[in-house]
Design a protein around this motif. Structure first.
Motif, PDB file in Angstrom:
ATOM      1  N   HIS A  79       0.838  -1.201   0.000  1.00 40.94           N
ATOM      2  CA  HIS A  79       0.000   0.000   0.000  1.00 40.94           C
ATOM      3  C   HIS A  79       0.871   1.249   0.000  1.00 40.94           C
ATOM      4  N   GLU A  80       2.077   1.111   0.512  1.00 40.82           N
ATOM      5  CA  GLU A  80       3.004   2.245   0.578  1.00 40.82           C
ATOM      6  C   GLU A  80       3.441   2.693  -0.819  1.00 40.82           C
ATOM      7  N   SER A  81       3.815   1.726  -1.659  1.00 42.59           N
ATOM      8  CA  SER A  81       4.280   2.069  -3.008  1.00 42.59           C
ATOM      9  C   SER A  81       3.208   1.836  -4.073  1.00 42.59           C
ATOM     10  N   ASP A  82       2.035   1.306  -3.655  1.00 47.96           N
ATOM     11  CA  ASP A  82       0.920   1.042  -4.566  1.00 47.96           C
ATOM     12  C   ASP A  82       1.335   0.122  -5.716  1.00 47.96           C
ATOM     13  N   THR A  83       2.120  -0.919  -5.387  1.00 50.05           N
ATOM     14  CA  THR A  83       2.579  -1.867  -6.404  1.00 50.05           C
ATOM     15  C   THR A  83       2.559  -3.293  -5.870  1.00 50.05           C
ATOM     16  N   VAL A  84       2.530  -4.235  -6.797  1.00 54.87           N
ATOM     17  CA  VAL A  84       2.691  -5.651  -6.461  1.00 54.87           C
ATOM     18  C   VAL A  84       4.182  -5.915  -6.409  1.00 54.87           C
ATOM     19  N   LEU A  85       4.664  -6.378  -5.250  1.00 53.92           N
ATOM     20  CA  LEU A  85       6.097  -6.586  -5.054  1.00 53.92           C
ATOM     21  C   LEU A  85       6.551  -7.977  -5.453  1.00 53.92           C
ATOM     22  N   ASP A  86       5.670  -8.956  -5.323  1.00 51.21           N
ATOM     23  CA  ASP A  86       6.009 -10.335  -5.659  1.00 51.21           C
ATOM     24  C   ASP A  86       4.707 -11.097  -5.832  1.00 51.21           C
ATOM     25  N   SER A  87       4.771 -12.227  -6.517  1.00 48.17           N
ATOM     26  CA  SER A  87       3.563 -13.032  -6.700  1.00 48.17           C
ATOM     27  C   SER A  87       3.942 -14.453  -7.073  1.00 48.17           C
ATOM     28  N   GLY A  88       2.963 -15.320  -6.966  1.00 46.49           N
ATOM     29  CA  GLY A  88       3.131 -16.707  -7.384  1.00 46.49           C
ATOM     30  C   GLY A  88       1.820 -17.215  -7.946  1.00 46.49           C
ATOM     31  N   ASP A  89       1.900 -18.103  -8.942  1.00 45.36           N
ATOM     32  CA  ASP A  89       0.716 -18.674  -9.583  1.00 45.36           C
ATOM     33  C   ASP A  89       0.571 -20.131  -9.168  1.00 45.36           C
ATOM     34  N   TYR A  90      -0.694 -20.553  -8.972  1.00 40.71           N
ATOM     35  CA  TYR A  90      -0.962 -21.886  -8.436  1.00 40.71           C
ATOM     36  C   TYR A  90      -2.164 -22.514  -9.127  1.00 40.71           C
ATOM     37  N   PHE A  91      -2.157 -23.845  -9.203  1.00 38.06           N
ATOM     38  CA  PHE A  91      -3.262 -24.583  -9.811  1.00 38.06           C
ATOM     39  C   PHE A  91      -4.313 -24.992  -8.791  1.00 38.06           C
ATOM     40  N   GLU A  92      -3.898 -25.618  -7.682  1.00 41.67           N
ATOM     41  CA  GLU A  92      -4.902 -26.145  -6.759  1.00 41.67           C
ATOM     42  C   GLU A  92      -4.450 -26.167  -5.297  1.00 41.67           C
ATOM     43  N   PHE A  93      -3.312 -25.619  -4.993  1.00 39.84           N
ATOM     44  CA  PHE A  93      -2.778 -25.597  -3.636  1.00 39.84           C
ATOM     45  C   PHE A  93      -2.628 -26.998  -3.064  1.00 39.84           C
ATOM     46  N   ASP A  94      -2.041 -27.881  -3.876  1.00 37.49           N
ATOM     47  CA  ASP A  94      -1.659 -29.186  -3.337  1.00 37.49           C
ATOM     48  C   ASP A  94      -0.519 -28.965  -2.343  1.00 37.49           C
ATOM     49  N   GLU A  95       0.035 -30.021  -1.809  1.00 39.20           N
ATOM     50  CA  GLU A  95       1.049 -29.884  -0.761  1.00 39.20           C
ATOM     51  C   GLU A  95       2.242 -29.026  -1.197  1.00 39.20           C
ATOM     52  N   ASP A  96       2.766 -29.271  -2.396  1.00 39.23           N
ATOM     53  CA  ASP A  96       3.926 -28.509  -2.880  1.00 39.23           C
ATOM     54  C   ASP A  96       3.579 -27.047  -3.131  1.00 39.23           C
ATOM     55  N   GLU A  97       2.429 -26.806  -3.748  1.00 43.69           N
ATOM     56  CA  GLU A  97       2.035 -25.418  -4.025  1.00 43.69           C
ATOM     57  C   GLU A  97       1.733 -24.662  -2.735  1.00 43.69           C
ATOM     58  N   ARG A  99       3.088 -25.222   0.179  1.00 52.75           N
ATOM     59  CA  ARG A  99       4.404 -24.943   0.789  1.00 52.75           C
ATOM     60  C   ARG A  99       5.062 -23.745   0.109  1.00 52.75           C
ATOM     61  N   ALA A 100       4.995 -23.685  -1.223  1.00 48.54           N
ATOM     62  CA  ALA A 100       5.594 -22.567  -1.964  1.00 48.54           C
ATOM     63  C   ALA A 100       4.886 -21.252  -1.638  1.00 48.54           C
ATOM     64  N   VAL A 102       3.290 -20.523   1.160  1.00 50.52           N
ATOM     65  CA  VAL A 102       3.675 -20.161   2.527  1.00 50.52           C
ATOM     66  C   VAL A 102       5.050 -19.504   2.519  1.00 50.52           C
ATOM     67  N   GLU A 103       5.992 -20.072   1.779  1.00 54.07           N
ATOM     68  CA  GLU A 103       7.342 -19.504   1.720  1.00 54.07           C
ATOM     69  C   GLU A 103       7.337 -18.117   1.092  1.00 54.07           C
ATOM     70  N   LEU A 104       6.514 -17.903   0.077  1.00 57.19           N
ATOM     71  CA  LEU A 104       6.385 -16.580  -0.537  1.00 57.19           C
ATOM     72  C   LEU A 104       5.950 -15.548   0.505  1.00 57.19           C
ATOM     73  N   ILE A 105       4.960 -15.913   1.302  1.00 63.77           N
ATOM     74  CA  ILE A 105       4.423 -14.992   2.307  1.00 63.77           C
ATOM     75  C   ILE A 105       5.402 -14.797   3.455  1.00 63.77           C
ATOM     76  N   VAL A 106       6.019 -15.880   3.921  1.00 64.78           N
ATOM     77  CA  VAL A 106       7.000 -15.771   5.009  1.00 64.78           C
ATOM     78  C   VAL A 106       8.153 -14.872   4.572  1.00 64.78           C
ATOM     79  N   SER A 107       8.617 -15.065   3.359  1.00 64.98           N
ATOM     80  CA  SER A 107       9.714 -14.239   2.840  1.00 64.98           C
ATOM     81  C   SER A 107       9.318 -12.761   2.811  1.00 64.98           C
ATOM     82  N   ALA A 108       8.098 -12.476   2.379  1.00 69.38           N
ATOM     83  CA  ALA A 108       7.626 -11.088   2.347  1.00 69.38           C
ATOM     84  C   ALA A 108       7.528 -10.515   3.752  1.00 69.38           C
ATOM     85  N   GLN A 109       7.045 -11.326   4.681  1.00 68.43           N
ATOM     86  CA  GLN A 109       6.912 -10.859   6.058  1.00 68.43           C
ATOM     87  C   GLN A 109       8.274 -10.570   6.670  1.00 68.43           C
TER      88      GLN A 109
END
Length: 116
Positions: A79-97, A99-100, A102-109
């Motif tokens: 909201h500070e820069s009004d931009t998307v800083l990172d993203s990931g695309d997913y099909f169905e959030f199976d175990e691997d997706e 996990r990926a 979660v790691e995207l969000i943890v890294s951002a946090q």
């Protein structure tokens, strides 16, 4: 010895954090089913918010995308820069997706100060 205890405690905190984020992702995924379609063919839910960072999950309706394209996207939005800083695309959030995602969000946090 103290260093070992600190690492163990840190690992427990990280596991709890990851578990909570995974739960938030699953809840947003379920809420998408009850979210009205937007005119642009998308549905969006907020997964979490960390300061000025908003984690968004978006679903593109299947009729709007090619069959080989993932229908879900998680974005780290500032909201500070009004931009998307990172993203990931997913099909169905199976175990691997999941996990990926979660790691995207943890890294951002963890890196939220550096991301702005």
């Amino acid at each position: 010895m103290t260093q070992s205890i600190n690492r163990t405690a840190g690992a427990r905190v990280a596991a709890i954090c990851r578990s909570r984020i995974e739960e938030k992702i699953i809840r947003a995924y379920v809420r998408l089913a009850c979210t009205p379609d937007q005119p642009n063919g998308l549905r969006t839910q907020t997964v979490a918010q960390f300061g000025a960072l908003e984690i968004r999950m978006t679903e593109t309706l299947l009729a709007e995308i090619p069959p080989q394209a993932p229908p879900f996207r998680i974005e780290i939005y500032s909201h500070e820069s009004d931009t998307v800083l990172d993203s990931g695309d997913y099909f169905e959030f199976d175990e691997d997706e999941l996990r990926a995602a979660v790691e995207l969000i943890v890294s951002a946090q963890v890196n939220q100060c550096a991301l702005h």
